[in-house]
Enzyme design. Structure first.
Site, short mmCIF file in Angstrom:
data_model
loop_
_atom_site.label_atom_id
_atom_site.label_comp_id
_atom_site.label_asym_id
_atom_site.label_seq_id
_atom_site.Cartn_x
_atom_site.Cartn_y
_atom_site.Cartn_z
N GLU A 1 -2.04 5.13 3.15
CA GLU A 1 -2.03 3.73 2.69
C GLU A 1 -3.43 3.18 2.42
OE1 GLU A 1 -0.19 4.97 5.17
OE2 GLU A 1 1.88 4.58 4.58
N ARG B 1 2.69 8.33 9.14
CA ARG B 1 2.37 9.72 8.86
C ARG B 1 1.23 10.26 9.73
NH1 ARG B 1 4.50 11.66 3.55
NH2 ARG B 1 5.93 9.97 3.16
N HIS C 1 13.26 5.52 12.29
CA HIS C 1 13.09 5.63 10.83
C HIS C 1 13.77 6.91 10.33
CE1 HIS C 1 11.05 6.07 6.98
NE2 HIS C 1 10.51 4.86 7.12
N GLU D 1 -0.82 -9.08 -0.93
CA GLU D 1 -1.34 -8.47 0.31
C GLU D 1 -2.56 -7.60 -0.02
OE1 GLU D 1 1.38 -7.24 3.78
OE2 GLU D 1 0.43 -5.35 3.25
N ASP E 1 0.79 -1.23 0.00
CA ASP E 1 0.00 0.00 0.00
C ASP E 1 0.82 1.28 0.00
OD1 ASP E 1 1.07 -0.06 2.53
OD2 ASP E 1 -0.78 -0.70 3.50
N HIS F 1 6.59 5.32 13.08
CA HIS F 1 6.97 6.17 11.95
C HIS F 1 5.78 6.61 11.08
CE1 HIS F 1 6.59 2.29 9.88
NE2 HIS F 1 6.32 3.01 8.82
C1 UD1 Z 1 6.85 4.65 3.44
C2 UD1 Z 1 5.43 4.20 3.14
C3 UD1 Z 1 4.83 3.51 4.37
C4 UD1 Z 1 5.73 2.41 4.89
C5 UD1 Z 1 7.12 2.97 5.12
C6 UD1 Z 1 8.05 1.88 5.56
C7 UD1 Z 1 4.21 5.67 1.58
C8 UD1 Z 1 3.24 6.78 1.45
N1 UD1 Z 1 4.56 5.33 2.84
O1 UD1 Z 1 6.79 5.68 4.44
O2 UD1 Z 1 3.58 2.92 4.01
O3 UD1 Z 1 5.22 1.92 6.12
O4 UD1 Z 1 7.60 3.55 3.90
O5 UD1 Z 1 9.27 2.37 5.95
O6 UD1 Z 1 4.62 5.11 0.59
N2 UD1 Z 1 14.36 8.15 4.10
C9 UD1 Z 1 15.74 8.10 3.96
N3 UD1 Z 1 16.32 6.89 3.68
C10 UD1 Z 1 15.61 5.74 3.52
C11 UD1 Z 1 14.21 5.81 3.67
C12 UD1 Z 1 13.59 7.01 3.96
O7 UD1 Z 1 16.42 9.09 4.11
O8 UD1 Z 1 16.20 4.69 3.25
C13 UD1 Z 1 13.71 9.45 4.40
C14 UD1 Z 1 13.76 10.41 3.21
O9 UD1 Z 1 13.95 11.68 3.70
C15 UD1 Z 1 12.38 10.31 2.62
C16 UD1 Z 1 11.56 10.13 3.87
O10 UD1 Z 1 12.33 9.26 4.69
O11 UD1 Z 1 12.08 11.47 1.90
C17 UD1 Z 1 10.18 9.60 3.69
O12 UD1 Z 1 10.15 8.40 2.89
P1 UD1 Z 1 8.75 7.97 2.20
O13 UD1 Z 1 9.00 6.71 1.42
O14 UD1 Z 1 8.14 9.12 1.48
O15 UD1 Z 1 7.81 7.69 3.44
P2 UD1 Z 1 7.98 6.73 4.68
O16 UD1 Z 1 7.65 7.52 5.87
O17 UD1 Z 1 9.29 6.01 4.62
#
Ligand code: UD1
Length: 386
Positions: free
Chosen positions: A134, A216, A248, A120, A98, A214
Site C-alpha cells: 500500500e 500482507r 478475512h 485519502e 491505496d 489480514h
Molecule cells: C486488499 C488490499 C488491502 C486492504 C484489503 C481490505 C491490495 C494490495 N490490498 O487486501 O490494502 O486492506 O483489501 O480487505 O489491494 N477474497 C475473497 N472474497 C472477498 C475478498 C477477498 O475470497 O470478498 C480472497 C480472494 O481469495 C482474494 C484474496 O482474498 O484472492 C486476496 O484479496 P486481495 O484484494 O488481493 O487482497 P486483500 O488481502 O483482500
C-alpha cells in the site's frame, strides 16, 4: 452548462465504505454526472457494502480470482478498466486510498489525460515495505493525481514535503467518519445482538475484545505470533473476556488463523462481518486489536482503545490522540499491553478521551467543493510535479 462527469472507481470493501458518502453526495448534486465502476477486486466483501449503502455500479469488472497475485490483478485491472474510461469519457476519475485498484486506476486516468482526484491522499509511513504494497500504491496514485484530497493537516504536510504544490491539496477530513456517523444511527442488527448475548458479553459479565488481522506484511510468522498472543490472552482471562475475530477471506489469513485458533475457548472466529455488524461489534468492545488501516480510524472515532499490530502506522493522528497504540506483532508485547488495559480500566479510559482527528462527518461535501472549485493557476508556482 454541462455537468461534470465523475467516474468513481473502487474495488475492495474499505474503499466502498469510504467512497459511499462521496458517491451519494455526487448523485444528489445538480452539477455532477456521476458514474461508478467497481473492479470487484473483492467480491462478497464488496457486495455487502454496495447493498448496505445502496450503490448500483454502472460498470462491474468482476475481476476477483481465487488467491489472486498482485501482478495478475494489476494487469487485469489495467486491461479491463481501460475501455471503460474510453467509453465513459469522464472529466474526473476519483479513487480512494491505496489498494491495487487505486494504483492501477490512477495510472489509467493519467494515460487517458483525465483529471485524477485522490481521496485519502498523503498517508505515509515512510517505509516502502510497511504496509506492503500500500505504501507504494498510494505514492503512485499521488504521482498521477491532479487533486489531493487529504484527510488531515498531517497528510497535507506529507504531500508538501514531497513537493506537491499547495494549490493541488485540499484538507477534507476522511469520509470514513461520514460513513460511520450514518451507520451508527442505524439500530444494531439482530444478528450481532444475539451473538453478544450468546457469548455473555454484558456489563459485569464478559468483556469483548475485537480482533482483525489480514495485512500482507504480517503473513507467515507475524500472523502466527498474533495468534499465539490471542491464545495466551484467552488462557489468562478465561471466563472474563471473549475475543471475537472476523477472519478475512484471503486464504493466507484463513489457513493459519483457523489452524491455530479454531476451537480455543474464549476465542470466536467469524466469517467477515457486514459493515453494520462490525461497527456495532466495535462499539461494544472494551479493546480492539487490529492491523487494519480503516479500523484505526473507526476505533479512534468511536473512542475504543486500540492496539495496532504493526510496527509503523500512516495514521499517527490516532496515536497522538491517545486512542491507538502501536505494539507490533511480538506476542509478549501484545499480551503485556493488552493486560495493562484490561487490568486497569482507568488507563483504558484515558486512551479514549481525545477528540477525533480524522474528521467531522462533512468530508464528502468538501470533496465535491474541491472538485467544483479546482482551477489550474495560469502561472502555477510551488515547485514539484505540475
Ligand atoms: C486488499 C488490499 C488491502 C486492504 C484489503 C481490505 C491490495 C494490495 N490490498 O487486501 O490494502 O486492506 O483489501 O480487505 O489491494 N477474497 C475473497 N472474497 C472477498 C475478498 C477477498 O475470497 O470478498 C480472497 C480472494 O481469495 C482474494 C484474496 O482474498 O484472492 C486476496 O484479496 P486481495 O484484494 O488481493 O487482497 P486483500 O488481502 O483482500
Amino acid at each position: 452548462m454541462s455537468r461534470i462527469r465523475v467516474l468513481s472507481v473502487f474495488g475492495t470493501r474499505p474503499e466502498a465504505v469510504k467512497m459511499a458518502p462521496v458517491v451519494r453526495a455526487l448523485g444528489q448534486h445538480p452539477e455532477f454526472d456521476p458514474l461508478v465502476c467497481v473492479t470487484a477486486q473483492h467480491r462478497e466483501m464488496l457486495d455487502q457494502v454496495l447493498t448496505l449503502f445502496d450503490i448500483k455500479p454502472d460498470f462491474d469488472l468482476n475481476l476477483m480470482k481465487p488467491d489472486q497475485n498482485l501482478a495478475g490483478l494489476t494487469a487485469d485491472i489495467l486491461t479491463a478498466l481501460d475501455p471503460v474510461i474510453a467509453r465513459a469519457r469522464p472529466d474526473w476519475l476519483l479513487v480512494q486510498g491505496d489498494t491495487t485498484t487505486v494504483m492501477a486506476a490512477a495510472l489509467l486516468g493519467y494515460y487517458h489525460r483525465v483529471r485524477v482526484g485522490h481521496v485519502e491522499a498523503g498517508l505515509r509511513t515512510g517505509n516502502k515495505w510497511q504496509p506492503f504494497p500500500e505504501e507504494i500504491n498510494r505514492r503512485i496514485a499521488g504521482a498521477a493525481a491532479d487533486l489531493h484530497l487529504a484527510p488531515t493537516e498531517h497528510s497535507r504536510q506529507n504531500l508538501l514535503r514531497e513537493g506537491v504544490p499547495d494549490w493541488r491539496i485540499r484538507v477534507t477530513g476522511n469520509p470514513v467518519v461520514d460513513a460511520l456517523l450514518e451507520i451508527t444511527r442505524r439500530a444494531a442488527p439482530e444478528e450481532t445482538r444475539s451473538l453478544l448475548n450468546r457469548l455473555g458479553i454484558a456489563p459485569g459479565k464478559k468483556r469483548l475484545v475485537l480482533v482483525t488481522a489480514h495485512r500482507r506484511e504480517n503473513f507467515g510468522r507475524p500472523l502466527e505470533d498474533i495468534c499465539a498472543a490471542l491464545r495466551s490472552l484467552a488462557a489468562a482471562y478465561a471466563g472474563s473476556i471473549e475475543m471475537v475475530y472476523p477472519v478475512h477471506l484471503n486464504p493466507h489469513v484463513q489457513e493459519p488463523v483457523y489452524r491455530l485458533l479454531d476451537g480455543v475457548e474464549g476465542i470466536t472466529l467469524l466469517p467477515p462481518q457486514e459493515y453494520l455488524n462490525l461497527v456495532h461489534l466495535m462499539r461494544s468492545a472494551a479493546l480492539v486489536l487490529t492491523d487494519s488501516g480503516g479500523i484505526q480510524e473507526e476505533a479512534t472515532a468511536l473512542r475504543i482503545p486500540t492496539l495496532v499490530l504493526r510496527r509503523v502506522t500512516e495514521r499517527p493522528e490516532g496515536v497522538e490522540a491517545g486512542v491507538l497504540k502501536l505494539v507490533g506483532t511480538d506476542p509478549a508485547r501484545i499480551v503485556g499491553e493488552a493486560r495493562r488495559l484490561l487490568d486497569d480500566p482507568a488507563a483504558a479510559r484515558r486512551m479514549a478521551e481525545a477528540a477525533n482527528p480524522f474528521g467531522d462527518g462533512q468530508a464528502a461535501g468538501r470533496i465535491l467543493d474541491a472538485i467544483l472549485s479546482f482551477r489550474e493557476p495560469a502561472d502555477p508556482s510551488g515547485g514539484g510535479l505540475l
